[in-house]
Design a protein around this motif. Structure first.
Motif, PDB file in Angstrom:
ATOM      1  N   VAL A  73       0.836  -1.127  -0.177  1.00  0.00           N
ATOM      2  CA  VAL A  73      -0.088  -0.041  -0.099  1.00  0.00           C
ATOM      3  C   VAL A  73       0.969   1.454  -0.208  1.00  0.00           C
ATOM      4  CG1 VAL A  73      -1.630   1.256   1.245  1.00  0.00           C
ATOM      5  CG2 VAL A  73      -1.606  -1.205   1.439  1.00  0.00           C
ATOM      6  N   VAL A  74       0.858   1.983  -1.124  1.00  0.00           N
ATOM      7  CA  VAL A  74       1.609   3.156  -1.147  1.00  0.00           C
ATOM      8  C   VAL A  74       0.952   4.602  -1.352  1.00  0.00           C
ATOM      9  CG1 VAL A  74       3.366   1.696  -2.454  1.00  0.00           C
ATOM     10  CG2 VAL A  74       1.889   3.096  -3.719  1.00  0.00           C
ATOM     11  N   GLU A  75       1.296   5.495  -1.177  1.00  0.00           N
ATOM     12  CA  GLU A  75       0.875   6.769  -1.474  1.00  0.00           C
ATOM     13  C   GLU A  75      -0.010   7.035  -2.807  1.00  0.00           C
ATOM     14  OE1 GLU A  75       0.390   9.526   0.755  1.00  0.00           O
ATOM     15  OE2 GLU A  75       1.304   8.188   2.214  1.00  0.00           O
ATOM     16  N   LYS A  76      -0.878   7.618  -2.943  1.00  0.00           N
ATOM     17  CA  LYS A  76      -1.949   7.448  -4.232  1.00  0.00           C
ATOM     18  C   LYS A  76      -0.781   7.790  -5.504  1.00  0.00           C
ATOM     19  CE  LYS A  76      -5.638   9.224  -6.689  1.00  0.00           C
ATOM     20  NZ  LYS A  76      -6.211   8.192  -7.250  1.00  0.00           N
ATOM     21  N   LEU A  77      -0.999   6.737  -6.419  1.00  0.00           N
ATOM     22  CA  LEU A  77      -0.417   6.957  -7.706  1.00  0.00           C
ATOM     23  C   LEU A  77      -1.497   7.066  -8.733  1.00  0.00           C
ATOM     24  CD1 LEU A  77       2.278   3.948  -7.369  1.00  0.00           C
ATOM     25  CD2 LEU A  77       2.703   6.492  -7.296  1.00  0.00           C
ATOM     26  N   GLU A  78      -1.273   7.834 -10.081  1.00  0.00           N
ATOM     27  CA  GLU A  78      -2.066   7.785 -10.876  1.00  0.00           C
ATOM     28  C   GLU A  78      -2.405   6.678 -11.717  1.00  0.00           C
ATOM     29  OE1 GLU A  78      -3.896  10.724 -11.621  1.00  0.00           O
ATOM     30  OE2 GLU A  78      -3.022  11.470  -9.770  1.00  0.00           O
ATOM     31  N   GLY A  79      -3.463   6.300 -11.995  1.00  0.00           N
ATOM     32  CA  GLY A  79      -3.905   5.134 -12.912  1.00  0.00           C
ATOM     33  C   GLY A  79      -5.010   4.492 -12.462  1.00  0.00           C
ATOM     34  N   GLU A  80      -5.865   3.683 -13.265  1.00  0.00           N
ATOM     35  CA  GLU A  80      -6.936   2.760 -12.917  1.00  0.00           C
ATOM     36  C   GLU A  80      -6.477   1.471 -12.354  1.00  0.00           C
ATOM     37  OE1 GLU A  80      -9.880   4.126 -13.007  1.00  0.00           O
ATOM     38  OE2 GLU A  80      -9.173   6.097 -13.569  1.00  0.00           O
ATOM     39  N   ALA A  81      -7.627   1.017 -11.859  1.00  0.00           N
ATOM     40  CA  ALA A  81      -7.290  -0.548 -11.353  1.00  0.00           C
ATOM     41  C   ALA A  81      -7.078  -1.468 -12.601  1.00  0.00           C
ATOM     42  CB  ALA A  81      -8.419  -0.820 -10.498  1.00  0.00           C
ATOM     43  N   GLY A  82      -6.155  -2.217 -12.646  1.00  0.00           N
ATOM     44  CA  GLY A  82      -5.637  -3.119 -13.537  1.00  0.00           C
ATOM     45  C   GLY A  82      -4.666  -2.640 -14.492  1.00  0.00           C
ATOM     46  N   ALA A  83      -4.359  -1.452 -14.259  1.00  0.00           N
ATOM     47  CA  ALA A  83      -3.256  -0.885 -14.932  1.00  0.00           C
ATOM     48  C   ALA A  83      -1.836  -1.114 -14.645  1.00  0.00           C
ATOM     49  CB  ALA A  83      -3.374   0.702 -14.913  1.00  0.00           C
ATOM     50  N   SER A  84      -0.986  -1.324 -15.519  1.00  0.00           N
ATOM     51  CA  SER A  84       0.531  -1.662 -15.091  1.00  0.00           C
ATOM     52  C   SER A  84       1.311  -0.378 -15.056  1.00  0.00           C
ATOM     53  CB  SER A  84       0.970  -2.657 -16.203  1.00  0.00           C
ATOM     54  OG  SER A  84       0.437  -3.857 -16.205  1.00  0.00           O
ATOM     55  N   ILE A  85       2.070  -0.086 -13.932  1.00  0.00           N
ATOM     56  CA  ILE A  85       3.223   0.751 -13.927  1.00  0.00           C
ATOM     57  C   ILE A  85       4.698   0.210 -13.586  1.00  0.00           C
ATOM     58  CG2 ILE A  85       1.372   2.188 -12.893  1.00  0.00           C
ATOM     59  CD1 ILE A  85       2.400   1.999 -10.154  1.00  0.00           C
ATOM     60  N   THR A  86       5.468   0.972 -13.667  1.00  0.00           N
ATOM     61  CA  THR A  86       6.817   0.659 -13.282  1.00  0.00           C
ATOM     62  C   THR A  86       7.305   1.607 -12.365  1.00  0.00           C
ATOM     63  OG1 THR A  86       7.711   1.992 -15.183  1.00  0.00           O
ATOM     64  CG2 THR A  86       7.243  -0.139 -15.727  1.00  0.00           C
ATOM     65  N   ALA A 125       4.570  -3.434 -11.615  1.00  0.00           N
ATOM     66  CA  ALA A 125       3.393  -3.621 -10.638  1.00  0.00           C
ATOM     67  C   ALA A 125       2.234  -3.247 -11.222  1.00  0.00           C
ATOM     68  CB  ALA A 125       3.585  -2.550  -9.535  1.00  0.00           C
ATOM     69  N   GLU A 126       1.403  -3.952 -10.951  1.00  0.00           N
ATOM     70  CA  GLU A 126      -0.152  -3.735 -11.273  1.00  0.00           C
ATOM     71  C   GLU A 126      -0.989  -3.243 -10.138  1.00  0.00           C
ATOM     72  OE1 GLU A 126      -4.122  -6.617 -12.299  1.00  0.00           O
ATOM     73  OE2 GLU A 126      -1.961  -7.687 -11.860  1.00  0.00           O
ATOM     74  N   ILE A 127      -1.939  -2.081 -10.663  1.00  0.00           N
ATOM     75  CA  ILE A 127      -2.586  -1.529  -9.775  1.00  0.00           C
ATOM     76  C   ILE A 127      -3.655  -2.426  -9.218  1.00  0.00           C
ATOM     77  CG2 ILE A 127      -4.162   0.549  -9.194  1.00  0.00           C
ATOM     78  CD1 ILE A 127      -2.251   2.045 -10.853  1.00  0.00           C
ATOM     79  N   ILE A 128      -4.047  -2.947  -8.236  1.00  0.00           N
ATOM     80  CA  ILE A 128      -5.106  -3.545  -7.788  1.00  0.00           C
ATOM     81  C   ILE A 128      -6.423  -2.663  -7.482  1.00  0.00           C
ATOM     82  CG2 ILE A 128      -6.103  -5.019  -5.967  1.00  0.00           C
ATOM     83  CD1 ILE A 128      -3.402  -5.865  -5.581  1.00  0.00           C
ATOM     84  N   ALA A 129      -6.080  -1.567  -6.746  1.00  0.00           N
ATOM     85  CA  ALA A 129      -7.236  -0.609  -6.212  1.00  0.00           C
ATOM     86  C   ALA A 129      -6.857   0.774  -5.877  1.00  0.00           C
ATOM     87  CB  ALA A 129      -8.078  -1.242  -5.150  1.00  0.00           C
ATOM     88  N   GLN A 130      -7.704   1.651  -6.237  1.00  0.00           N
ATOM     89  CA  GLN A 130      -7.525   3.167  -5.305  1.00  0.00           C
ATOM     90  C   GLN A 130      -8.347   2.983  -4.225  1.00  0.00           C
ATOM     91  OE1 GLN A 130      -4.946   4.904  -6.541  1.00  0.00           O
ATOM     92  NE2 GLN A 130      -5.036   4.625  -8.694  1.00  0.00           N
ATOM     93  N   ALA A 131      -7.753   3.391  -2.969  1.00  0.00           N
ATOM     94  CA  ALA A 131      -8.594   3.233  -1.878  1.00  0.00           C
ATOM     95  C   ALA A 131      -8.384   4.542  -1.009  1.00  0.00           C
ATOM     96  CB  ALA A 131      -8.295   2.076  -1.143  1.00  0.00           C
ATOM     97  N   LYS A 132      -9.100   4.482   0.232  1.00  0.00           N
ATOM     98  CA  LYS A 132      -8.855   5.592   1.304  1.00  0.00           C
ATOM     99  C   LYS A 132      -8.211   4.826   2.377  1.00  0.00           C
ATOM    100  CE  LYS A 132     -11.698   9.350  -0.236  1.00  0.00           C
ATOM    101  NZ  LYS A 132     -12.684  10.392   0.020  1.00  0.00           N
ATOM    102  N   GLN A 136      -5.626   9.211   0.671  1.00  0.00           N
ATOM    103  CA  GLN A 136      -6.013   8.349  -0.405  1.00  0.00           C
ATOM    104  C   GLN A 136      -4.556   7.445  -0.518  1.00  0.00           C
ATOM    105  OE1 GLN A 136      -7.074  10.559  -3.792  1.00  0.00           O
ATOM    106  NE2 GLN A 136      -9.265  11.070  -2.905  1.00  0.00           N
ATOM    107  N   HIS A 137      -4.627   6.290  -0.987  1.00  0.00           N
ATOM    108  CA  HIS A 137      -3.553   5.380  -1.228  1.00  0.00           C
ATOM    109  C   HIS A 137      -3.811   4.407  -2.279  1.00  0.00           C
ATOM    110  CE1 HIS A 137      -5.698   3.188   2.241  1.00  0.00           C
ATOM    111  NE2 HIS A 137      -5.612   2.309   1.114  1.00  0.00           N
ATOM    112  N   THR A 138      -2.863   3.827  -2.920  1.00  0.00           N
ATOM    113  CA  THR A 138      -2.768   2.911  -3.888  1.00  0.00           C
ATOM    114  C   THR A 138      -2.428   1.470  -3.579  1.00  0.00           C
ATOM    115  OG1 THR A 138      -2.494   4.661  -5.628  1.00  0.00           O
ATOM    116  CG2 THR A 138      -2.297   2.391  -6.332  1.00  0.00           C
ATOM    117  N   ILE A 139      -3.206   0.399  -3.936  1.00  0.00           N
ATOM    118  CA  ILE A 139      -2.631  -0.648  -3.460  1.00  0.00           C
ATOM    119  C   ILE A 139      -2.248  -1.482  -4.540  1.00  0.00           C
ATOM    120  CG2 ILE A 139      -3.377  -3.061  -2.663  1.00  0.00           C
ATOM    121  CD1 ILE A 139      -5.672  -1.598  -1.591  1.00  0.00           C
ATOM    122  N   LEU A 140      -0.711  -1.806  -4.843  1.00  0.00           N
ATOM    123  CA  LEU A 140      -0.023  -2.541  -5.667  1.00  0.00           C
ATOM    124  C   LEU A 140       0.103  -4.012  -5.640  1.00  0.00           C
ATOM    125  CD1 LEU A 140       2.750   0.476  -6.447  1.00  0.00           C
ATOM    126  CD2 LEU A 140       0.516   0.100  -7.505  1.00  0.00           C
TER     127      LEU A 140
END
Length: 120
Positions: free
Chosen positions: A21-34, A57-64, A88-92
């Motif tokens: 779980v990291v600080e919010k990153l841009e992207g939708e659930a299912g998107a891949s990031i590096t 990494a793959e974004i699983i969800a954007q959550a709070k 807000q945070h992002t689950i990777l």
């Protein structure tokens, strides 16, 4: 193989298949990031060079996060302020650790190990 990555001002030790779980990153659930800010990489007690290394990494969800209450009070002045905040945070999910340099080093290492055995 593991790596230490820096994102959102914090450092995380990750391996393939981990969820973080990291600080919010841009992207939708299912998107891949590096994640390119790699501080350290290794396998067991052996360390590898981080030149050209990336973590996929793959974004699983954007959550709070859970709500925190910010309460301010000054005694004997009838001053009370109550606020709440949800960060807000992002689950990777870490899918792979590596890069072109790492793939070349891993492929070259077994070939070098077999060469002296063939000469002997």
């Amino acid at each position: 193989m593991f790596a230490i990555v820096r994102t959102g001002g914090k450092q995380y030790r990750v391996a393939a298949g981990d969820k973080i779980v990291v600080e919010k990153l841009e992207g939708e659930a299912g998107a891949s990031i590096t994640l390119g800010d790699i501080l350290l990489a290794g396998e067991g007690s052996e360390l590898h060079s981080v030149e050209g290394l990336t973590v996929s990494a793959e974004i699983i969800a954007q959550a709070k996060a859970d709500k925190i209450i910010v309460f301010k009070k000054r005694r004997r002045h009838n001053y009370r302020r109550k606020n709440g905040h949800r960060q807000q945070h992002t689950i990777l999910r870490i899918t792979a650790i590596g890069g072109e340099e790492m793939k070349k080093a891993v492929k070259a290492a077994p070939a070098d190990a077999e060469a002296p055995a063939a000469q002997a």
